[in-house]
Write a protein that holds these residues in place. Structure first.
Motif, PDB file in Angstrom:
ATOM      1  N   MET A   1      35.991 -65.873 -99.586  1.00  0.00           N
ATOM      2  CA  MET A   1      35.738 -66.242 -98.197  1.00  0.00           C
ATOM      3  C   MET A   1      36.624 -67.426 -97.808  1.00  0.00           C
ATOM      4  O   MET A   1      37.297 -67.401 -96.783  1.00  0.00           O
TER       5      MET A   1
ATOM      6  N   ILE B   1      30.818 -68.694 -89.129  1.00  0.00           N
ATOM      7  CA  ILE B   1      30.160 -67.457 -89.590  1.00  0.00           C
ATOM      8  C   ILE B   1      30.211 -67.406 -91.122  1.00  0.00           C
ATOM      9  O   ILE B   1      29.213 -67.147 -91.791  1.00  0.00           O
ATOM     10  N   GLY B   2      31.391 -67.695 -91.669  1.00  0.00           N
ATOM     11  CA  GLY B   2      31.557 -67.675 -93.125  1.00  0.00           C
ATOM     12  C   GLY B   2      30.636 -68.677 -93.801  1.00  0.00           C
ATOM     13  O   GLY B   2      29.929 -68.353 -94.750  1.00  0.00           O
TER      14      GLY B   2
ATOM     15  N   GLY C   1      27.897 -70.012 -92.601  1.00  0.00           N
ATOM     16  CA  GLY C   1      26.504 -69.597 -92.407  1.00  0.00           C
ATOM     17  C   GLY C   1      26.117 -68.510 -93.394  1.00  0.00           C
ATOM     18  O   GLY C   1      25.039 -68.546 -93.989  1.00  0.00           O
ATOM     19  N   TYR C   2      27.037 -67.566 -93.618  1.00  0.00           N
ATOM     20  CA  TYR C   2      26.743 -66.470 -94.541  1.00  0.00           C
ATOM     21  C   TYR C   2      26.576 -66.998 -95.967  1.00  0.00           C
ATOM     22  O   TYR C   2      25.623 -66.651 -96.668  1.00  0.00           O
ATOM     23  N   LEU C   3      27.492 -67.883 -96.369  1.00  0.00           N
ATOM     24  CA  LEU C   3      27.422 -68.411 -97.740  1.00  0.00           C
ATOM     25  C   LEU C   3      26.220 -69.320 -97.932  1.00  0.00           C
ATOM     26  O   LEU C   3      25.814 -69.603 -99.048  1.00  0.00           O
ATOM     27  N   ASN C   4      25.646 -69.783 -96.830  1.00  0.00           N
ATOM     28  CA  ASN C   4      24.510 -70.682 -96.932  1.00  0.00           C
ATOM     29  C   ASN C   4      23.181 -69.931 -96.942  1.00  0.00           C
ATOM     30  O   ASN C   4      22.115 -70.533 -96.983  1.00  0.00           O
ATOM     31  N   LYS C   5      23.259 -68.588 -96.923  1.00  0.00           N
ATOM     32  CA  LYS C   5      22.025 -67.805 -97.020  1.00  0.00           C
ATOM     33  C   LYS C   5      21.403 -68.021 -98.401  1.00  0.00           C
ATOM     34  O   LYS C   5      22.115 -68.307 -99.372  1.00  0.00           O
TER      35      LYS C   5
ATOM     36  N   TRP D   1      23.092 -66.611-101.625  1.00  0.00           N
ATOM     37  CA  TRP D   1      24.317 -67.196-102.195  1.00  0.00           C
ATOM     38  C   TRP D   1      24.085 -68.629-102.638  1.00  0.00           C
ATOM     39  O   TRP D   1      24.799 -69.142-103.492  1.00  0.00           O
TER      40      TRP D   1
END
Lengths: 323, 286
Positions: free
Chosen positions: B204, B268-269, B271-275, B278
């Protein structure tokens, strides 16, 4: 008589010059649990890796339900392996890890996953990630994931060695009951004799690339095949390559009987307590060994002790018993 | 406790000092794009988005940057995956990274020397009799599809992808592969269950770096691009340094729009990695 699930014939494995498995042969009946116990570095893990298909044997063959699987790849064998570390996928929840095992082996059904979650007591934690649960819970999840593939045989590679002692004890009983309940055929590798005795119907003492003896705990204790088995069991004083005496028959003071007695001089180096009994750790220079001897009372006034061994109690190793 | 906080703040100092100039630039660009000296207006944004030249350029830029990024990442993964045991040795690793030593414009010149219609490759193929005339060599540089730009970037960025992925591959525990095998998984399962989750954060980040760079850098498209369609960076440069000062705010509006695209993608990247999933991968509790 249960049918034979796994049969190993004349298995040999060497890495360069080192012969790790030396003509190993044994059978596992359906539902049987065999403990394999041996010192660290003796090649137990290599044995499991060969059985699982992660290593190819140098010589010999493997048979499952009468079919030769020696050349079958690991992912095509009905054998699961529970590793020393839980190796859960860190980005998957407890439930997803189990589902992964079921799906990847194409044996997924929802009820089975529910049943396994229930059986390992992890229903409540199904949505937790591995980083959020304890080591014991992780190892139980790893076991459920391996079971989800519905293997014919499940192999354990010292799965409790990374856990703390009290947890290890609980998990031993739990896994043993779980395997019996599920009627699973299993091979359990450990370097701990107590663990081997709890887990296995039979115990195989593995050393120098082969099984020195296979039998139930009482057989191994009362009739050890050789010096290696006796020294691993730890319940005997080995006098020479042919003779041994059970620790219970050794006395630190002259006995009352009038039979012939052999004596050895020793020096008591430590005193510890195990299972509520004092244990004297005695160095016996004449035998070139140390012995941990359970004693009745503590004699602290002198370090020098004499071991009194009634000749009538001395036994001989039962050679060739392991075949 | 106070000194602890102070120490932490001091650690940020080099980064803050380093960022002062670009942040000042960004802020000035934003202000100017809204017409700071001539009365606040959205007119410059309206102008660029109504201009066919800009919209075509934006689409072309996004498309070129996306293709260059995807190809660099895919080739980088394939290369690292196939050769990482060899790449752990010093000499092969250093040789793979050689393109990273050259600035982008030097690498751009190299690509022109090698792959233009009068370049080394065309001459060699003619000499070998594969093509009758150097003119028959396909147009790979200064072409309307951005092939030259993409080629240069891919060639230059694959080593960067390898540099980023190599430590990740080296850190994957081989027992996980054995585990997937014993569960009955295929080679594809090894990639999806073991490798991709490990690679994801780095992929990412690397994709964002390459995409941002290829989308907004000037020298390679200036050397290897055409006049239409042109990359946004070339167009903005033209507006900025062109004869008419009137067009400067358009250049600001164009580059601020690009920055906005990149910021949104980064968020966005991030935010996604902070789910939770992950974060759990990195071993933290939710």
């Amino acid at each position: 008589m249960s049918p034979t699930t796994l049969e190993v014939k004349q298995l040999k494995k060497s890495f360069q010059e080192d012969l790790i498995l030396n003509g190993l042969s044994f059978q596992l009946k359906k539902g049987e649990i065999l403990s394999v116990v041996g010192p660290s570095g003796s090649g137990k893990t290599t044995l499991l890796r060969v059985l699982a298909g992660l290593e190819t044997p140098t010589h010999g063959s493997l048979w499952m339900n009468g079919k030769d699987i020696t050349a079958t790849k690991a992912n095509r064998r009905d054998i699961s392996l529970v590793f020393q570390q839980p190796l859960l996928f860190p980005h998957m929840t407890v439930e997803e890890n189990i589902v992964y095992g079921a799906k990847v082996s194409k044996k997924y059904n929802k009820q089975k996953v529910e049943r396994l979650l229930e059986a390992i007591g992890m229903s409540r934690y199904r949505n937790h990630f591995p980083a959020e649960i304890s080591g014991g819970q992780q190892q139980r999840t790893a076991l459920a994931r391996a079971m989800a593939t519905e293997p014919e045989v499940i192999l354990f590679d010292e799965p409790f060695s990374s856990l703390d002692p009290s947890l290890r004890q609980d998990l031993r009983y739990w896994v043993r009951d779980f395997l019996v309940e599920q009627k699973t055929t299993a091979l359990f590798v450990t370097h701990d004799m107590e663990e081997a005795m709890i887990m296995g119907d039979q115990i195989a003492v593995f050393q120098d690339g082969t099984f020195q003896q296979i039998g139930e705990a009482s057989v191994l204790h009362h009739h050890p095949a050789n010096q290696k088995v006796a020294s691993f069991m730890g319940g005997h004083l080995i006098l020479n390559e042919n003779e041994f005496v059970p620790l219970g028959d050794i006395q630190l003071s002259p006995g009352h009987g009038d039979g012939e007695v052999r004596t050895f001089q020793g020096r008591m180096e430590h005193l510890t307590y195990q299972h509520g009994h004092p244990v004297a750790h005695i160095n016996v220079p004449a035998l070139g060994s140390r012995v941990a001897l359970p004693v009745q009372q503590v004699t602290t006034d002198t370090e020098e002790v004499t071991l009194h061994i009634p000749t009538s109690r001395i036994q001989r190793f039962e050679v060739n018993q392991h075949e | 406790m106070k000194s602890f906080n102070l120490k932490h703040s001091l650690l940020f100092l080099p980064a803050v000092l380093f960022m002062l100039l670009p942040l000042y630039g960004l802020l000035t660009a934003v202000l100017n794009s809204f017409g700071r000296h001539r009365g606040w207006t959205l007119d410059y944004y309206r102008q660029i988005f109504e201009s066919n030249r800009f919209v075509t350029s934006l689409v072309f830029s996004l498309q070129t940057a996306l293709i260059a990024t995807l190809l660099s990442i895919l080739i980088g993964i394939a290369f690292t995956r196939s050769f990482y045991p060899i790449l752990e040795k010093m000499a092969p690793r250093v040789s793979v990274w050689i393109p990273m030593l050259f600035p982008h414009f030097v690498w751009g010149y190299m690509v022109i020397l090698l792959l233009s219609e009068t370049g080394v490759a065309a001459q060699l193929l003619t000499a070998a009799g594969w093509i009758a005339d150097p003119q028959q060599f396909p147009i790979l540089t200064r072409d309307p599809d951005g092939i030259g730009i993409i080629l240069t970037y891919v060639w230059k960025e694959v080593p960067l992808v390898i540099l980023m992925l190599l430590p990740v591959y080296a850190s994957i525990r081989p027992e996980y592969y054995a585990l997937v095998d014993t569960l009955g998984g295929s080679a594809w399962n090894r990639i999806t269950a073991v490798e991709l989750p490990h690679l994801l954060p780095v992929l990412m980040e690397t994709s964002l770096i390459i995409f941002s760079f290829t989308l907004s850098a000037y020298e390679v498209p200036a050397l290897l691009g055409t006049t239409f369609p042109e990359m946004v960076s070339v167009l903005s440069y033209d507006w900025f340094y062109g004869s008419s000062w009137q067009k400067r705010p358009l250049a600001f509006a164009a580059m601020v729009s690009i920055s906005l695209v990149l910021l949104v993608l980064s968020f966005i990247g991030y935010g996604y990695l902070n789910k939770a999933r992950w974060r759990a991968m990195r071993g933290s509790r939710s």
